[in-house]
Design a protein around this motif. Structure first.
Motif, short mmCIF file in Angstrom:
data_model
loop_
_atom_site.label_atom_id
_atom_site.label_comp_id
_atom_site.label_asym_id
_atom_site.label_seq_id
_atom_site.Cartn_x
_atom_site.Cartn_y
_atom_site.Cartn_z
N ALA A 247 0.83 -1.21 0.00
CA ALA A 247 0.00 0.00 0.00
C ALA A 247 0.86 1.26 0.00
CB ALA A 247 -0.93 -0.01 1.22
N ILE A 248 1.97 1.25 0.74
CA ILE A 248 2.85 2.42 0.79
C ILE A 248 3.43 2.72 -0.58
CG2 ILE A 248 5.01 3.30 1.74
CD1 ILE A 248 2.69 3.35 3.70
N GLN A 249 3.77 1.68 -1.35
CA GLN A 249 4.30 1.90 -2.70
C GLN A 249 3.26 2.56 -3.59
OE1 GLN A 249 5.08 -1.65 -4.94
NE2 GLN A 249 5.92 -0.54 -6.69
N VAL A 250 2.03 2.08 -3.55
CA VAL A 250 0.96 2.66 -4.38
C VAL A 250 0.67 4.09 -3.95
CG1 VAL A 250 -1.43 2.39 -5.14
CG2 VAL A 250 0.00 0.37 -4.76
N ALA A 251 0.83 4.38 -2.65
CA ALA A 251 0.47 5.70 -2.12
C ALA A 251 1.50 6.78 -2.43
CB ALA A 251 0.28 5.60 -0.60
N ASP B 133 6.46 10.27 0.65
CA ASP B 133 7.38 10.18 -0.48
C ASP B 133 6.70 10.84 -1.66
OD1 ASP B 133 9.12 9.52 -2.50
OD2 ASP B 133 9.31 7.40 -1.96
N ASP B 134 6.99 12.13 -1.87
CA ASP B 134 6.22 12.92 -2.82
C ASP B 134 7.07 14.09 -3.29
OD1 ASP B 134 4.21 15.11 -3.66
OD2 ASP B 134 2.90 13.38 -3.33
N PRO B 135 7.02 14.44 -4.59
CA PRO B 135 7.79 15.60 -5.06
C PRO B 135 7.42 16.90 -4.37
CG PRO B 135 6.99 14.29 -6.92
CD PRO B 135 6.32 13.75 -5.69
N LEU B 136 6.19 16.99 -3.87
CA LEU B 136 5.73 18.20 -3.20
C LEU B 136 5.75 18.05 -1.67
CD1 LEU B 136 2.72 19.39 -5.40
CD2 LEU B 136 5.13 20.00 -5.58
N ALA B 137 6.56 17.14 -1.17
CA ALA B 137 6.54 16.86 0.26
C ALA B 137 6.76 18.12 1.09
CB ALA B 137 7.59 15.80 0.61
N GLU B 138 7.74 18.93 0.73
CA GLU B 138 8.02 20.13 1.53
C GLU B 138 6.89 21.14 1.43
OE1 GLU B 138 10.38 20.28 3.76
OE2 GLU B 138 10.75 18.22 3.12
#
Length: 494
Positions: A372-376, A428-433
């Motif tokens: 699930a973490i990978q898909v998220a 884990d996201d390009p917009l995390a910050e």
């Protein structure tokens, strides 16, 4: 380079079970395709189709696979003479097949000049991509180029390119200068109108780079951008994946992948330099892949994301585990039937509800341990096309979006970083910050979180950002998830 018989490679082919040997002998076909993005999905999908097409109809369509950054897979595949295996697995059993479609591998970061030369090679008539949404450097809402410093440097200086836009522009310019013949650039990523988006990326990059008009004219005349829809569940490889391949083959395969039995590829048939006979391998050739794309993005990928966020919040490791949550499957069926099916016109003779039922059966396959973490991960890039477009189309038609707004609320709770039991969840996201900064600037309440994240214009288009009914629905779901957790919220909703 040929390895010893203890590891997969040309020297080990005779030791393989006959039913597991490649359909085409490696080294017997010339290069015809360059693929950017050498991950598990490409190896279990486009490479399989291409090998089957060559086995049935011939042609020099060997693939040179290019890894943009990671060296590990390039090293492994080079040591295995480009061979790898795909284990098709289900509750009924599994079968492992070695694939021989790769004619070579390259590492873009360490030798970008070699990749540019390949893109300009007249033998190469098709370039395919599976580089994930974020590598396109396109705003997911507007589709406009987001020139970060690396992209700017690639497009405005003579330095070796290191981004996907930079590699494509340099390769096309080299191809135009050599008059190397027409080529098709084929996006196989889960993006709406992926062919048009790739065309937009290239055209915007050419404009940004201020290339000569004659080169722009050559691209317009000689390059096509067929749209596609790709579908196969391919989880990240694990030690068990490698162990299963070794048991089946009798040799080690360090590039092994596993996948579900189901596979589909819909392709707009616009290839000026020719293509493999993918139709003979089971692909659907069409004039317009748009309705197929929307079907898959909304009724499969959107449901996948919903199961991932809700499952992760509830402490479930895999998508199959998540579907075992009481009441989740009925809620996902209502998401498909009441929201997704009403949001667009599907392909002829295709039932969105039946398709959704098939999707849920595939997700429940216990042999596919899709975490699930990978898909998220990368949710900010995925949410618009998987869920928000469904909401926007429903709202434009004067309808509410009860279940799709639940998915948005689940994403919002997920990015706050805690599961229902308090376990930390990774962002884990390009917009995390940007996400963290927005959350920190608002009250940590359902209304505050909704206000903070709806303010991310890179994710939420203006018409949704200003839709008070959508905001209220998301806030309501987020309130329930905060107070009661996933299990009780689903029980109350189903």
């Amino acid at each position: 380079m040929t390895v010893g018989t203890g590891q997969l490679g040309l020297g080990a082919l005779r030791r393989l079970p006959e039913a597991s040997r490649p359909l085409v002998r490696p080294g017997t076909v010339d290069v015809g395709i360059v693929h950017l993005g050498l991950g598990a999905f490409h190896r279990a999908h486009q490479a399989v189709y291409t090998e089957a097409a060559m086995a049935r109809s011939g042609g020099d369509w060997g693939i040179v696979g290019v890894a943009p950054r990671s060296t590990g897979l390039v090293t492994t595949l080079a040591a295995q003479d480009g061979l790898f295996s795909v284990t098709t697995t289900s509750a009924e059993g599994s079968h492992t097949q070695v694939v021989g479609a790769l004619a070579g591998v390259r590492h873009a970061a360490s030798d970008p000049a070699a990749v540019v030369a390949l893109l300009a090679d007249p033998r190469v008539r098709v370039v395919t991509l599976t580089v994930t949404e974020k590598a396109y450097q396109l705003d997911p809402v507007s589709g406009r180029l987001r020139p970060d410093p690396e992209v700017v440097a690639d497009l405005t200086t003579d330095r070796p390119p290191c981004t996907v836009p930079g590699l494509l522009v340099r390769g096309l310019l080299a191809r135009a200068a050599a008059d190397a013949g027409p080529v098709a650039l084929v996006s196989c990523d889960n993006l709406p109108a992926n062919g048009r988006r790739l065309r937009g990326l290239v055209e915007q990059s050419l404009t940004y780079a201020r290339v000569p008009d004659r080169a722009v004219a050559w691209v317009a005349a000689c390059v096509t951008f067929p749209g596609t829809m790709v579908d196969r569940i391919v989880p990240a490889s694990t030690e068990e994946t490698l162990a299963e391949a070794r048991r089946a083959l009798g040799v080690a395969d360090l590039a092994a992948v596993a996948a579900e039995p189901y596979t589909q590829w819909v392709i707009e048939d616009v290839f000026p330099g020719g293509r493999p006979d993918w139709g003979a391998a089971g692909a659907v050739l069409t004039d317009d892949a748009g309705s197929w794309e929307r079907l898959k993005l909304r009724a499969l990928n959107g449901v996948h994301s919903a199961a991932a966020y809700l499952g992760a919040l509830a402490g479930r490791e895999t998508i199959a585990d998540a579907l075992a949550l009481p009441h989740l499957e009925p809620v996902l069926r209502r998401l498909v039937a009441e929201d997704v099916a009403a949001s667009f016109t599907p392909p002829d003779r295709v039932s969105v509800v039946d398709y959704g039922d098939q999707v849920l059966a595939r997700f429940a396959n216990p042999a596919i341990r899709h975490r699930a973490i990978q898909v998220a991960m990368d949710g900010s890039q995925k949410l618009p096309q998987r869920v928000l477009h469904t909401i926007a189309d429903l709202r434009a038609a004067g309808r509410d979006a009860r279940w799709a707004t639940l998915v948005v609320a689940a994403w919002m709770r997920f990015v706050r970083g805690r599961a229902d039991d308090g376990t930390a969840l990774p962002l884990d996201d390009p917009l995390a910050e940007r996400i963290r900064a927005a959350l920190a600037a608002h009250p940590d309440t359902p209304a505050g979180v909704t206000e903070a994240l709806f303010g991310l214009t890179e994710v939420f288009p203006a018409e949704l950002g200003g839709d008070e009914e959508v905001r209220a629905a998301v806030t309501g779901w987020l309130t329930d998830l905060d107070r009661h957790g996933v299990a009780a919220t689903l029980a109350g909703a189903a």
